[in-house]
Enzyme design. Structure first.
Site, PDB file in Angstrom:
ATOM      1  N   THR A  26     -34.378  32.196 -68.617  1.00  0.00           N
ATOM      2  CA  THR A  26     -35.405  33.160 -69.001  1.00  0.00           C
ATOM      3  C   THR A  26     -35.019  34.529 -68.458  1.00  0.00           C
ATOM      4  OG1 THR A  26     -37.021  31.370 -68.779  1.00  0.00           O
ATOM      5  CG2 THR A  26     -37.882  33.591 -69.035  1.00  0.00           C
ATOM      6  N   LYS A  76     -31.190  24.413 -64.769  1.00  0.00           N
ATOM      7  CA  LYS A  76     -32.513  24.535 -65.388  1.00  0.00           C
ATOM      8  C   LYS A  76     -32.500  23.751 -66.697  1.00  0.00           C
ATOM      9  CE  LYS A  76     -36.155  27.963 -65.566  1.00  0.00           C
ATOM     10  NZ  LYS A  76     -36.510  29.385 -65.363  1.00  0.00           N
ATOM     11  N   GLU A 120     -39.267  24.664 -53.381  1.00  0.00           N
ATOM     12  CA  GLU A 120     -39.470  25.930 -54.087  1.00  0.00           C
ATOM     13  C   GLU A 120     -40.947  26.063 -54.435  1.00  0.00           C
ATOM     14  OE1 GLU A 120     -36.753  25.313 -57.309  1.00  0.00           O
ATOM     15  OE2 GLU A 120     -38.064  23.904 -58.342  1.00  0.00           O
TER      16      GLU A 120
END
Length: 275
Positions: free
Chosen positions: A29, A141, A174
Protein backbone atom coordinates in the site's frame (compact mmCIF):
# COMPACT_ATOMS: atom_id res chain seq x y z
CA UNK A 1 -12.21 4.30 -5.99
CA UNK A 2 -10.61 3.35 -9.32
CA UNK A 3 -9.35 -0.14 -10.24
CA UNK A 4 -6.98 -1.48 -12.88
CA UNK A 5 -6.45 -5.18 -13.61
CA UNK A 6 -3.39 -6.10 -15.66
CA UNK A 7 -2.98 -2.50 -16.77
CA UNK A 8 -6.59 -1.94 -17.91
CA UNK A 9 -9.25 -0.03 -15.98
CA UNK A 10 -11.58 -2.72 -14.65
CA UNK A 11 -13.30 -3.65 -11.38
CA UNK A 12 -14.22 -7.30 -12.04
CA UNK A 13 -12.04 -10.23 -10.98
CA UNK A 14 -12.85 -13.81 -12.09
CA UNK A 15 -14.01 -15.98 -9.20
CA UNK A 16 -11.45 -18.59 -10.22
CA UNK A 17 -8.56 -16.27 -9.45
CA UNK A 18 -6.38 -17.75 -6.69
CA UNK A 19 -6.54 -14.49 -4.73
CA UNK A 20 -10.26 -15.19 -4.33
CA UNK A 21 -9.95 -18.94 -3.83
CA UNK A 22 -6.97 -19.08 -1.47
CA UNK A 23 -5.67 -15.59 -0.72
CA UNK A 24 -2.74 -16.69 -2.90
CA UNK A 25 -0.70 -13.54 -3.42
CA UNK A 26 0.85 -10.49 -1.82
CA UNK A 27 0.30 -6.74 -1.74
CA UNK A 28 1.64 -3.35 -0.76
CA UNK A 29 0.00 0.00 0.00
CA UNK A 30 1.61 3.23 -1.24
CA UNK A 31 1.14 6.85 -0.17
CA UNK A 32 0.52 9.13 -3.14
CA UNK A 33 1.37 12.81 -3.04
CA UNK A 34 1.58 15.31 -5.89
CA UNK A 35 1.33 12.52 -8.46
CA UNK A 36 4.24 10.56 -6.99
CA UNK A 37 4.34 7.16 -5.33
CA UNK A 38 6.29 7.58 -2.07
CA UNK A 39 9.21 5.16 -1.55
CA UNK A 40 8.29 3.27 -4.72
CA UNK A 41 11.62 1.37 -4.97
CA UNK A 42 11.06 -0.05 -1.47
CA UNK A 43 7.50 -1.09 -2.36
CA UNK A 44 8.71 -2.85 -5.52
CA UNK A 45 11.39 -4.63 -3.49
CA UNK A 46 8.74 -5.73 -0.97
CA UNK A 47 6.60 -7.19 -3.76
CA UNK A 48 9.61 -8.95 -5.25
CA UNK A 49 10.35 -10.57 -1.89
CA UNK A 50 6.72 -11.69 -1.57
CA UNK A 51 6.69 -13.15 -5.08
CA UNK A 52 9.90 -15.05 -4.37
CA UNK A 53 8.67 -16.41 -1.03
CA UNK A 54 5.37 -17.57 -2.54
CA UNK A 55 7.05 -19.21 -5.56
CA UNK A 56 5.02 -17.03 -7.92
CA UNK A 57 6.04 -16.65 -11.59
CA UNK A 58 8.44 -13.83 -12.44
CA UNK A 59 6.82 -10.52 -13.33
CA UNK A 60 7.79 -7.71 -15.67
CA UNK A 61 8.71 -5.29 -12.87
CA UNK A 62 9.43 -2.38 -15.20
CA UNK A 63 5.94 -2.77 -16.69
CA UNK A 64 4.34 -2.87 -13.23
CA UNK A 65 6.24 0.24 -12.16
CA UNK A 66 5.05 1.99 -15.31
CA UNK A 67 1.42 0.99 -14.55
CA UNK A 68 1.81 2.42 -11.04
CA UNK A 69 3.18 5.73 -12.32
CA UNK A 70 0.37 6.03 -14.86
CA UNK A 71 -2.29 5.24 -12.23
CA UNK A 72 -1.13 7.95 -9.80
CA UNK A 73 -0.46 10.65 -12.39
CA UNK A 74 -2.35 13.80 -11.46
CA UNK A 75 -3.38 12.49 -8.01
CA UNK A 76 -2.62 15.18 -5.41
CA UNK A 77 -3.15 12.94 -2.39
CA UNK A 78 -4.22 9.32 -2.20
CA UNK A 79 -3.48 5.67 -1.55
CA UNK A 80 -2.54 3.12 -4.19
CA UNK A 81 -2.90 -0.54 -3.29
CA UNK A 82 -1.01 -3.02 -5.47
CA UNK A 83 -2.10 -6.67 -5.29
CA UNK A 84 -0.25 -9.48 -7.04
CA UNK A 85 -2.30 -12.67 -7.30
CA UNK A 86 -0.90 -15.94 -8.59
CA UNK A 87 -3.72 -15.75 -11.15
CA UNK A 88 -6.30 -18.17 -12.51
CA UNK A 89 -5.78 -21.85 -12.02
CA UNK A 90 -7.34 -25.02 -10.69
CA UNK A 91 -9.74 -26.05 -7.96
CA UNK A 92 -7.18 -27.44 -5.49
CA UNK A 93 -4.13 -26.04 -3.78
CA UNK A 94 -1.68 -27.20 -6.44
CA UNK A 95 -0.68 -24.67 -9.08
CA UNK A 96 0.85 -24.77 -12.52
CA UNK A 97 4.10 -22.81 -12.99
CA UNK A 98 2.67 -21.45 -16.23
CA UNK A 99 -0.12 -19.51 -14.49
CA UNK A 100 -0.08 -15.83 -15.45
CA UNK A 101 -0.10 -13.55 -12.38
CA UNK A 102 -2.93 -11.04 -11.96
CA UNK A 103 -1.87 -7.46 -11.21
CA UNK A 104 -4.54 -5.40 -9.42
CA UNK A 105 -4.21 -1.68 -8.68
CA UNK A 106 -6.72 0.44 -6.75
CA UNK A 107 -6.59 4.17 -6.08
CA UNK A 108 -8.36 5.62 -3.03
CA UNK A 109 -8.49 8.97 -1.19
CA UNK A 110 -5.90 9.57 1.51
CA UNK A 111 -7.18 8.83 5.07
CA UNK A 112 -7.35 12.37 6.49
CA UNK A 113 -7.48 11.13 10.10
CA UNK A 114 -3.76 10.35 9.88
CA UNK A 115 -3.02 14.07 9.63
CA UNK A 116 -4.93 14.74 12.85
CA UNK A 117 -3.35 11.76 14.60
CA UNK A 118 0.15 12.96 13.72
CA UNK A 119 -0.61 16.09 15.72
CA UNK A 120 -2.69 14.70 18.59
CA UNK A 121 -1.34 11.17 18.92
CA UNK A 122 -3.25 7.90 19.34
CA UNK A 123 -4.33 5.50 22.06
CA UNK A 124 -3.72 1.75 21.93
CA UNK A 125 -5.53 -1.15 23.54
CA UNK A 126 -4.35 -4.74 23.90
CA UNK A 127 -5.84 -7.02 21.26
CA UNK A 128 -7.43 -10.24 22.58
CA UNK A 129 -6.66 -11.80 19.20
CA UNK A 130 -3.06 -12.96 18.83
CA UNK A 131 -0.99 -13.70 15.76
CA UNK A 132 -0.05 -17.21 14.77
CA UNK A 133 3.66 -17.97 14.48
CA UNK A 134 4.90 -18.85 11.01
CA UNK A 135 8.60 -18.10 10.41
CA UNK A 136 8.42 -18.88 6.68
CA UNK A 137 5.75 -16.25 5.98
CA UNK A 138 7.01 -13.78 8.60
CA UNK A 139 7.74 -10.35 7.20
CA UNK A 140 5.91 -10.51 3.87
CA UNK A 141 2.53 -8.87 3.29
CA UNK A 142 0.60 -11.83 1.90
CA UNK A 143 -3.13 -11.74 1.21
CA UNK A 144 -4.13 -13.83 4.25
CA UNK A 145 -5.16 -11.04 6.62
CA UNK A 146 -7.98 -12.61 8.66
CA UNK A 147 -6.14 -11.89 11.90
CA UNK A 148 -6.06 -8.19 11.05
CA UNK A 149 -9.72 -8.22 9.97
CA UNK A 150 -10.76 -9.61 13.36
CA UNK A 151 -8.43 -7.30 15.29
CA UNK A 152 -9.82 -4.29 13.42
CA UNK A 153 -13.34 -5.38 14.33
CA UNK A 154 -12.25 -5.39 17.98
CA UNK A 155 -10.72 -1.90 17.62
CA UNK A 156 -13.88 -0.53 16.00
CA UNK A 157 -15.88 -1.63 19.04
CA UNK A 158 -13.39 -0.10 21.47
CA UNK A 159 -12.60 3.52 22.30
CA UNK A 160 -8.98 3.19 21.12
CA UNK A 161 -7.41 4.12 17.79
CA UNK A 162 -5.23 1.03 17.35
CA UNK A 163 -4.39 -2.25 19.03
CA UNK A 164 -1.22 -3.69 20.46
CA UNK A 165 -0.89 -7.18 18.96
CA UNK A 166 0.99 -10.12 20.50
CA UNK A 167 1.93 -13.50 19.09
CA UNK A 168 0.56 -16.78 20.46
CA UNK A 169 3.40 -16.82 23.02
CA UNK A 170 2.36 -13.41 24.37
CA UNK A 171 5.30 -11.50 22.84
CA UNK A 172 5.08 -8.08 21.20
CA UNK A 173 4.71 -8.12 17.42
CA UNK A 174 3.11 -4.95 16.03
CA UNK A 175 -0.24 -3.17 15.81
CA UNK A 176 -3.18 -4.09 13.60
CA UNK A 177 -2.05 -1.90 10.68
CA UNK A 178 1.28 -0.52 11.89
CA UNK A 179 4.69 -1.40 13.25
CA UNK A 180 5.78 -0.16 16.67
CA UNK A 181 8.94 1.39 18.16
CA UNK A 182 9.65 2.57 21.70
CA UNK A 183 12.38 4.73 23.20
CA UNK A 184 14.13 4.70 26.57
CA UNK A 185 16.68 7.51 26.65
CA UNK A 186 18.82 7.18 23.51
CA UNK A 187 17.94 3.50 23.09
CA UNK A 188 15.18 2.63 20.59
CA UNK A 189 13.57 -0.79 20.27
CA UNK A 190 11.26 -2.56 17.85
CA UNK A 191 9.98 -6.15 17.93
CA UNK A 192 11.93 -8.84 16.12
CA UNK A 193 9.70 -10.10 13.29
CA UNK A 194 11.41 -13.38 12.48
CA UNK A 195 8.45 -15.43 13.74
CA UNK A 196 5.45 -13.42 12.52
CA UNK A 197 4.31 -9.91 11.60
CA UNK A 198 4.83 -7.59 8.64
CA UNK A 199 8.09 -5.82 7.82
CA UNK A 200 6.51 -2.50 6.92
CA UNK A 201 8.06 -0.12 4.41
CA UNK A 202 8.14 2.68 6.99
CA UNK A 203 9.64 0.32 9.57
CA UNK A 204 12.47 -0.31 7.09
CA UNK A 205 12.87 3.42 6.51
CA UNK A 206 12.98 4.19 10.24
CA UNK A 207 15.53 1.43 10.90
CA UNK A 208 17.71 2.97 8.19
CA UNK A 209 17.34 6.47 9.68
CA UNK A 210 18.09 5.33 13.22
CA UNK A 211 21.12 3.32 12.13
CA UNK A 212 22.64 6.57 10.84
CA UNK A 213 21.64 8.60 13.94
CA UNK A 214 22.80 9.05 17.54
CA UNK A 215 20.11 6.63 18.71
CA UNK A 216 20.93 2.99 19.50
CA UNK A 217 18.47 0.68 17.75
CA UNK A 218 17.74 -2.92 18.73
CA UNK A 219 15.29 -5.48 17.32
CA UNK A 220 14.16 -7.38 20.38
CA UNK A 221 11.92 -10.14 21.73
CA UNK A 222 9.90 -8.65 24.60
CA UNK A 223 6.62 -8.96 26.49
CA UNK A 224 4.30 -5.93 26.30
CA UNK A 225 5.03 -4.84 29.90
CA UNK A 226 8.32 -3.35 28.70
CA UNK A 227 6.27 -0.48 27.24
CA UNK A 228 5.24 0.60 30.74
CA UNK A 229 8.80 1.88 31.26
CA UNK A 230 9.28 3.57 27.87
CA UNK A 231 9.84 7.31 27.54
CA UNK A 232 8.07 7.35 24.18
CA UNK A 233 6.18 5.01 21.84
CA UNK A 234 5.48 5.56 18.14
CA UNK A 235 3.67 3.55 15.47
CA UNK A 236 4.28 3.70 11.73
CA UNK A 237 3.18 2.53 8.30
CA UNK A 238 3.63 3.82 4.77
CA UNK A 239 0.51 5.99 4.97
CA UNK A 240 0.73 7.49 8.49
CA UNK A 241 3.80 7.62 8.18
CA UNK A 242 4.74 8.13 11.89
CA UNK A 243 2.32 8.79 14.78
CA UNK A 244 3.03 9.30 18.50
CA UNK A 245 1.26 7.11 21.06
CA UNK A 246 -0.40 8.99 23.94
CA UNK A 247 -1.41 5.99 26.03
CA UNK A 248 -1.76 2.21 26.06
CA UNK A 249 -4.50 0.35 27.93
CA UNK A 250 -2.75 -2.98 28.30
CA UNK A 251 -4.68 -4.45 31.22
CA UNK A 252 -8.36 -4.10 32.00
CA UNK A 253 -9.17 -2.26 35.25
CA UNK A 254 -5.55 -1.08 35.55
CA UNK A 255 -4.11 2.39 34.83
CA UNK A 256 -3.02 2.99 31.27
CA UNK A 257 0.60 3.70 30.35
CA UNK A 258 0.94 7.34 29.30
CA UNK A 259 3.61 9.12 27.26
CA UNK A 260 4.44 12.82 27.01
CA UNK A 261 7.68 12.92 25.03
CA UNK A 262 7.69 13.32 21.24
CA UNK A 263 11.44 13.54 20.79
CA UNK A 264 11.74 10.52 18.49
CA UNK A 265 8.56 11.38 16.59
CA UNK A 266 9.77 14.91 15.85
CA UNK A 267 13.14 13.57 14.74
CA UNK A 268 11.68 11.02 12.34
CA UNK A 269 8.59 12.72 10.89
CA UNK A 270 10.24 15.17 8.43
CA UNK A 271 12.32 12.38 6.86
CA UNK A 272 9.44 9.92 6.80
CA UNK A 273 7.18 12.40 4.97
CA UNK A 274 9.65 12.71 2.12
CA UNK A 275 8.81 11.02 -1.16
Amino acid sequence: MTYWINGKQCNHLPVGDRAVQFGDGCFTTIRIEQGQAALLPLHIKRLQKGVEKLFMPALDWAQLENHIKQAVQGCKSGVLKVILSRGMGGRGYSFDDAIEPTKILSLNPYPEHYITQRQKGVSLTLSPISMGINPYLAGIKHLNRLEQVLIKQFIDKSTSDEALVLDSDGLLVECCAANIFWRKGKNVYTPDLNQCGVEGIMRQKIIELLTESDYNLSCVIRYPEVLAYADEVIICNSLMPVIPVMQIQAHKNQPSWKYQSRELHEYLLPECLML
